[in-house]
Write a protein that holds these residues in place. Sequence first.
Motif, PDB file in Angstrom:
ATOM      1  N   THR A 269      -0.440   4.206   0.871  1.00 22.38           N
ATOM      2  CA  THR A 269      -1.167   5.069   1.530  1.00 22.38           C
ATOM      3  C   THR A 269      -0.961   4.770   3.158  1.00 22.38           C
ATOM      4  O   THR A 269      -1.413   5.208   4.294  1.00 22.38           O
ATOM      5  CB  THR A 269      -2.410   5.093   1.487  1.00 22.38           C
ATOM      6  OG1 THR A 269      -2.941   3.996   1.720  1.00 22.38           O
ATOM      7  CG2 THR A 269      -2.964   5.700   0.245  1.00 22.38           C
ATOM      8  N   SER A 270      -0.195   3.447   3.275  1.00 14.91           N
ATOM      9  CA  SER A 270       0.133   2.971   4.637  1.00 14.91           C
ATOM     10  C   SER A 270       1.208   3.930   5.577  1.00 14.91           C
ATOM     11  O   SER A 270       1.884   4.473   5.120  1.00 14.91           O
ATOM     12  CB  SER A 270       0.800   1.559   4.760  1.00 14.91           C
ATOM     13  OG  SER A 270       1.003   1.266   5.900  1.00 14.91           O
ATOM     14  N   LYS A 271       0.636   4.017   6.872  1.00 16.98           N
ATOM     15  CA  LYS A 271       1.500   5.037   7.644  1.00 16.98           C
ATOM     16  C   LYS A 271       2.402   4.066   8.684  1.00 16.98           C
ATOM     17  O   LYS A 271       2.978   4.747   9.365  1.00 16.98           O
ATOM     18  CB  LYS A 271       0.604   5.705   8.672  1.00 16.98           C
ATOM     19  CG  LYS A 271      -0.276   6.729   7.684  1.00 16.98           C
ATOM     20  CD  LYS A 271      -1.263   7.585   8.668  1.00 16.98           C
ATOM     21  CE  LYS A 271      -1.842   8.454   7.970  1.00 16.98           C
ATOM     22  NZ  LYS A 271      -1.981   8.795   6.506  1.00 16.98           N
ATOM     23  N   GLU A 272       2.287   2.790   8.303  1.00 19.61           N
ATOM     24  CA  GLU A 272       3.313   1.770   9.051  1.00 19.61           C
ATOM     25  C   GLU A 272       4.240   1.223   8.256  1.00 19.61           C
ATOM     26  O   GLU A 272       4.078   0.701   7.191  1.00 19.61           O
ATOM     27  CB  GLU A 272       2.433   0.778   9.668  1.00 19.61           C
ATOM     28  CG  GLU A 272       2.936   0.047  10.771  1.00 19.61           C
ATOM     29  CD  GLU A 272       1.764  -1.124  11.190  1.00 19.61           C
ATOM     30  OE1 GLU A 272       1.813  -1.366  12.389  1.00 19.61           O
ATOM     31  OE2 GLU A 272       1.037  -1.728  10.395  1.00 19.61           O
TER      32      GLU A 272
ATOM     33  N   SER B  51       0.789  -1.231  -0.050  1.00 16.63           N
ATOM     34  CA  SER B  51       0.214  -0.018   0.047  1.00 16.63           C
ATOM     35  C   SER B  51       0.958   1.572   0.036  1.00 16.63           C
ATOM     36  O   SER B  51       1.721   1.564   0.737  1.00 16.63           O
ATOM     37  CB  SER B  51      -0.833   0.189   1.320  1.00 16.63           C
ATOM     38  OG  SER B  51      -1.654   1.120   1.278  1.00 16.63           O
TER      39      SER B  51
ATOM     40  N   LYS C 187       5.413  -3.027  11.468  1.00 18.98           N
ATOM     41  CA  LYS C 187       4.220  -3.906  11.432  1.00 18.98           C
ATOM     42  C   LYS C 187       4.789  -4.857  12.125  1.00 18.98           C
ATOM     43  O   LYS C 187       4.188  -5.914  12.863  1.00 18.98           O
ATOM     44  CB  LYS C 187       3.967  -4.192   9.962  1.00 18.98           C
ATOM     45  CG  LYS C 187       2.918  -5.156   9.784  1.00 18.98           C
ATOM     46  CD  LYS C 187       2.455  -5.460   8.429  1.00 18.98           C
ATOM     47  CE  LYS C 187       1.022  -5.740   8.527  1.00 18.98           C
ATOM     48  NZ  LYS C 187       0.296  -5.182   7.087  1.00 18.98           N
TER      49      LYS C 187
END
Length: 69
Positions: free
Chosen positions: A41-44, A39, A49
């Motif tokens: 748009t992932s913020k991690e 992704s 994770k």
Amino acid sequence: MSNETATPTASPLTAQGTQQPVMVKRIGKTTYRVKLHFSETSKETMTDKIKRLILNDCAKEFEQSEKIS
């Protein structure tokens, strides 16, 4: 088993002109083909994770050991 190329999809990886990475794993008589997607748009991060998954797993193990004691 043949090396099939991935058909273009709407994923961000193919939209940028690159193919999705594919992992192939054979377990017994079954061959699994997995397309990877990341992704945008992932913020991690991947490190975040993995740490979260390990901490959650440890917390579950701790809760189970407390119930047994």
